[in-house]
Structure formats: C-alpha cells, structure tokens
Scaffold this motif. Structure first.
Motif, PDB file in Angstrom:
ATOM      1  N   UNK A 250       0.806  -8.631 -21.639  1.00 49.03           N
ATOM      2  CA  UNK A 250       1.746  -8.569 -20.517  1.00 49.03           C
ATOM      3  C   UNK A 250       2.207  -7.138 -20.237  1.00 49.03           C
ATOM      4  N   UNK A 251       2.504  -6.390 -21.269  1.00 51.96           N
ATOM      5  CA  UNK A 251       2.977  -5.023 -21.072  1.00 51.96           C
ATOM      6  C   UNK A 251       1.900  -4.162 -20.438  1.00 51.96           C
ATOM      7  N   UNK A 252       0.665  -4.326 -20.871  1.00 54.68           N
ATOM      8  CA  UNK A 252      -0.423  -3.542 -20.293  1.00 54.68           C
ATOM      9  C   UNK A 252      -0.647  -3.890 -18.827  1.00 54.68           C
ATOM     10  N   UNK A 253      -0.545  -5.170 -18.501  1.00 53.95           N
ATOM     11  CA  UNK A 253      -0.686  -5.604 -17.112  1.00 53.95           C
ATOM     12  C   UNK A 253       0.423  -5.004 -16.253  1.00 53.95           C
ATOM     13  N   UNK A 254       1.660  -5.054 -16.762  1.00 54.78           N
ATOM     14  CA  UNK A 254       2.800  -4.514 -16.025  1.00 54.78           C
ATOM     15  C   UNK A 254       2.637  -3.015 -15.791  1.00 54.78           C
ATOM     16  N   UNK A 255       2.224  -2.293 -16.820  1.00 53.05           N
ATOM     17  CA  UNK A 255       2.032  -0.843 -16.697  1.00 53.05           C
ATOM     18  C   UNK A 255       0.898  -0.524 -15.714  1.00 53.05           C
ATOM     19  N   UNK A 256      -0.184  -1.265 -15.815  1.00 54.97           N
ATOM     20  CA  UNK A 256      -1.322  -1.027 -14.930  1.00 54.97           C
ATOM     21  C   UNK A 256      -0.937  -1.272 -13.474  1.00 54.97           C
ATOM     22  N   UNK A 257      -0.230  -2.364 -13.237  1.00 55.28           N
ATOM     23  CA  UNK A 257       0.189  -2.679 -11.877  1.00 55.28           C
ATOM     24  C   UNK A 257       1.092  -1.616 -11.286  1.00 55.28           C
ATOM     25  N   UNK A 258       2.022  -1.115 -12.086  1.00 57.38           N
ATOM     26  CA  UNK A 258       2.938  -0.076 -11.604  1.00 57.38           C
ATOM     27  C   UNK A 258       2.185   1.212 -11.299  1.00 57.38           C
ATOM     28  N   UNK A 259       1.279   1.585 -12.186  1.00 57.91           N
ATOM     29  CA  UNK A 259       0.503   2.817 -11.980  1.00 57.91           C
ATOM     30  C   UNK A 259      -0.341   2.723 -10.716  1.00 57.91           C
ATOM     31  N   UNK A 260      -0.933   1.568 -10.471  1.00 58.59           N
ATOM     32  CA  UNK A 260      -1.782   1.411  -9.295  1.00 58.59           C
ATOM     33  C   UNK A 260      -0.957   1.375  -8.005  1.00 58.59           C
ATOM     34  N   UNK A 261       0.238   0.787  -8.058  1.00 55.64           N
ATOM     35  CA  UNK A 261       1.125   0.839  -6.884  1.00 55.64           C
ATOM     36  C   UNK A 261       1.494   2.274  -6.562  1.00 55.64           C
ATOM     37  N   UNK A 262       1.865   3.026  -7.592  1.00 53.45           N
ATOM     38  CA  UNK A 262       2.253   4.427  -7.379  1.00 53.45           C
ATOM     39  C   UNK A 262       1.097   5.249  -6.820  1.00 53.45           C
ATOM     40  N   UNK A 263      -0.103   4.962  -7.284  1.00 50.17           N
ATOM     41  CA  UNK A 263      -1.273   5.705  -6.801  1.00 50.17           C
ATOM     42  C   UNK A 263      -1.511   5.441  -5.319  1.00 50.17           C
ATOM     43  N   UNK A 264      -1.329   4.188  -4.901  1.00 51.06           N
ATOM     44  CA  UNK A 264      -1.498   3.847  -3.482  1.00 51.06           C
ATOM     45  C   UNK A 264      -0.449   4.560  -2.631  1.00 51.06           C
ATOM     46  N   UNK A 265       0.798   4.547  -3.075  1.00 52.91           N
ATOM     47  CA  UNK A 265       1.866   5.201  -2.327  1.00 52.91           C
ATOM     48  C   UNK A 265       1.629   6.707  -2.238  1.00 52.91           C
ATOM     49  N   UNK A 266       1.215   7.312  -3.361  1.00 53.34           N
ATOM     50  CA  UNK A 266       0.955   8.745  -3.362  1.00 53.34           C
ATOM     51  C   UNK A 266      -0.174   9.099  -2.393  1.00 53.34           C
ATOM     52  N   UNK A 267      -1.207   8.282  -2.374  1.00 50.24           N
ATOM     53  CA  UNK A 267      -2.334   8.524  -1.443  1.00 50.24           C
ATOM     54  C   UNK A 267      -1.869   8.409   0.003  1.00 50.24           C
ATOM     55  N   UNK A 268      -1.011   7.426   0.273  1.00 47.59           N
ATOM     56  CA  UNK A 268      -0.518   7.237   1.629  1.00 47.59           C
ATOM     57  C   UNK A 268       0.350   8.411   2.083  1.00 47.59           C
ATOM     58  N   UNK A 269       1.150   8.931   1.179  1.00 48.38           N
ATOM     59  CA  UNK A 269       2.053  10.026   1.544  1.00 48.38           C
ATOM     60  C   UNK A 269       1.313  11.345   1.711  1.00 48.38           C
ATOM     61  N   UNK A 270       0.134  11.442   1.139  1.00 50.59           N
ATOM     62  CA  UNK A 270      -0.627  12.686   1.234  1.00 50.59           C
ATOM     63  C   UNK A 270      -1.624  12.673   2.382  1.00 50.59           C
ATOM     64  N   UNK A 271      -1.826  11.516   2.981  1.00 48.43           N
ATOM     65  CA  UNK A 271      -2.840  11.422   4.034  1.00 48.43           C
ATOM     66  C   UNK A 271      -2.210  11.485   5.424  1.00 48.43           C
TER      67      UNK A 271
END
Length: 271
Positions: A250-271
């Motif tokens: 569960x902890x790994x899933x939660x961490x992975x999901x958060x990291x991937x959300x942040x990556x999407x937001x960062x990509x959106x803000x840079x494009x």
C-alpha cells in the motif's frame, strides 16, 4: 482511499499510509470511517488523529440515494446524506461527493427534477457546513456527461453548487476535454486523477482499468492546463480501483501515485 481500498487496511492505517507517503490530504470513504467508529472510537478522537498525522480530510465518498425518483428511497437517501454530512463536519471534513447513486441503470431522469434534489442536498450542506459536490459517473445512464452534470448544477440555482469531475469518468461518459474550458474554476474544488488504457474500447472500460496518471493515453497535461487557466485552487485526488495495485504494498502504491501526479502537473506547467 479508493486507491488503497483493496488492501483492506482499515481507517487508521489508511490515514497513516497516506501521511507517510507524503500526501497533504485524503479523500476518505464514509463507510470506512463508520466502521472505525463502531470499534469504540469517537469523531473527536478521529479529528485529533488527523491533526496528529499532519494531514487533512478534504473530501469523502458516500453513496446516499438522494437523486432517485422513488420518493421513499429518496427520503431515506436524504436522511442518510444528512447524517453522513453531520459526521463529516464533526471530524473537520468540508466536502463530500454526491454521485447519482441509484439513478445509473435506467435512462430518462428528469434533469430539472435532479436539480431540485441537488439544491435540497446543498441546503443540507448549508446546515452542516459540508459541501456536496455533484459527481459525474461515466457509466451512468443519466449523469454521464459533463454537460448533464453542469446543467443540474446550474439549474440548482445555489451558490455552493460544485461539480466533481474525474479523468476516467469524463472519458468513459464521452465528454470532450475541451468542454472543461467552459467551467468556471470556482465550480471545481476536487478533481479525481487517474488515467486509462487504449483497450478495451471506451464503452467497455471499468473502474478496474484505471491506471496511474501518465501511464495511459488520457490528455492529462491538457486537463491540468485547462484547470489552471480556469483559476482557483484545485485538490487533485488520486482515485484508482486497479486490482493489480491492490495486490501490491500500500505504501509503495501511494508513493508511486503521488510521484506520477506530480510529474504530470510539472509537465503541464512547463509546457
């Protein structure tokens, strides 16, 4: 908490995992909270626990049948919603999802009647201090498009009317992401984040097909940019029902999901 629901951690452990993974807030399931209270805990204890963990309960998931045509079922649904919203207020949760529970299988729901019922739910929100957000369900025969949900929200004529969109549900119900630009930013507090695969076809997609943000073909960057341009703060809530993730730590899933959300937001803000 939908993302970790299959691990069956229990209410307290769910919160602890979310806090350890680095989330600012959580979206709880009301029945999970209720089960915890049945074990002898109190809403006051829950509120203290949330504070001690350093997170916020930003939203809740419930399934009251407030929108249905049958008056007896609807009255029970409204009573259930009121009880749940009063409980959420006690633990400091300011919002709850209001999906079209019970009005999903048969088409033909009168949307003006739905708007009147949503207004009644919003008036309960006025009493409790908890805002019910009209949720789009892509598999519903009625509120499956952004247009339908927006019609009901607008026709409710209530200043606290909000909608709760979802990447998967928008696609599953056939809504064009470009339509999001017509929604004022103040109408959305919470947005469910996920992604979807290329197969099966859209009409055959199920909740279990949801993927981590960025792992599918959804236009997540476009969605984030549209939400940003609309204005107002947004809570991005990871909502996955993927059974493969439920079999993982569960902890790994939660961490992975958060990291991937942040990556999407960062990509959106840079494009």
């Amino acid at each position: 908490m939908s993302t970790l629901r299959g691990q069956k951690l229990g209410f307290r452990k769910e919160l602890e995992v979310a806090a350890q993974a680095g989330y600012d807030g959580v979206e709880i399931w009301i029945n999970s909270l209720q089960e915890y209270l049945k074990q002898g805990h109190t809403p006051q204890e829950v509120r203290r626990m949330i504070g001690d963990l350093g997170i916020k309960v930003e939203d809740a998931i419930g399934f009251a049948t407030w929108i249905v045509d049958d008056p007896t079922t609807r009255r029970k649904g409204m009573d259930q919603a009121k009880q749940e919203m009063e409980l959420l207020a006690e633990i400091g949760c300011p919002r709850t999802a209001a999906p079209p529970m019970g009005a999903t299988e048969q088409p033909g729901l009168d949307l003006m009647a739905a708007a009147e019922r949503y207004r009644a739910l919003l008036e309960i929100g006025d009493q409790t201090g908890v805002v019910p957000q009209l949720e789009i369900w892509g598999f519903s025969k009625n509120l499956h498009t952004l247009a339908q949900v927006m019609f009901v929200a607008v026709a409710s004529q209530h200043p606290q009317a909000h909608i709760l969109p979802d990447v998967y549900h928008l696609y599953r119900g056939g809504s064009d992401i470009a339509s999001l630009r017509l929604v004022n930013g103040e109408a959305i507090d919470v947005f469910h984040m996920n992604d979807y695969p290329t197969a099966p076809p859209r009409e055959q997609l199920k909740d279990s097909h949801r993927l981590y943000p960025g792992d599918g073909t959804g236009p997540l960057v476009e969605i984030i940019k549209t939400l940003y341009r609309a204005g107002g703060p947004k809570l991005l809530s990871l909502e996955l029902f993927n059974e493969a993730y439920w079999k993982q730590d569960a902890l790994q899933v939660a961490k992975t999901g958060l990291a991937k959300m942040k990556a999407v937001v960062e990509k959106a803000m840079q494009s």
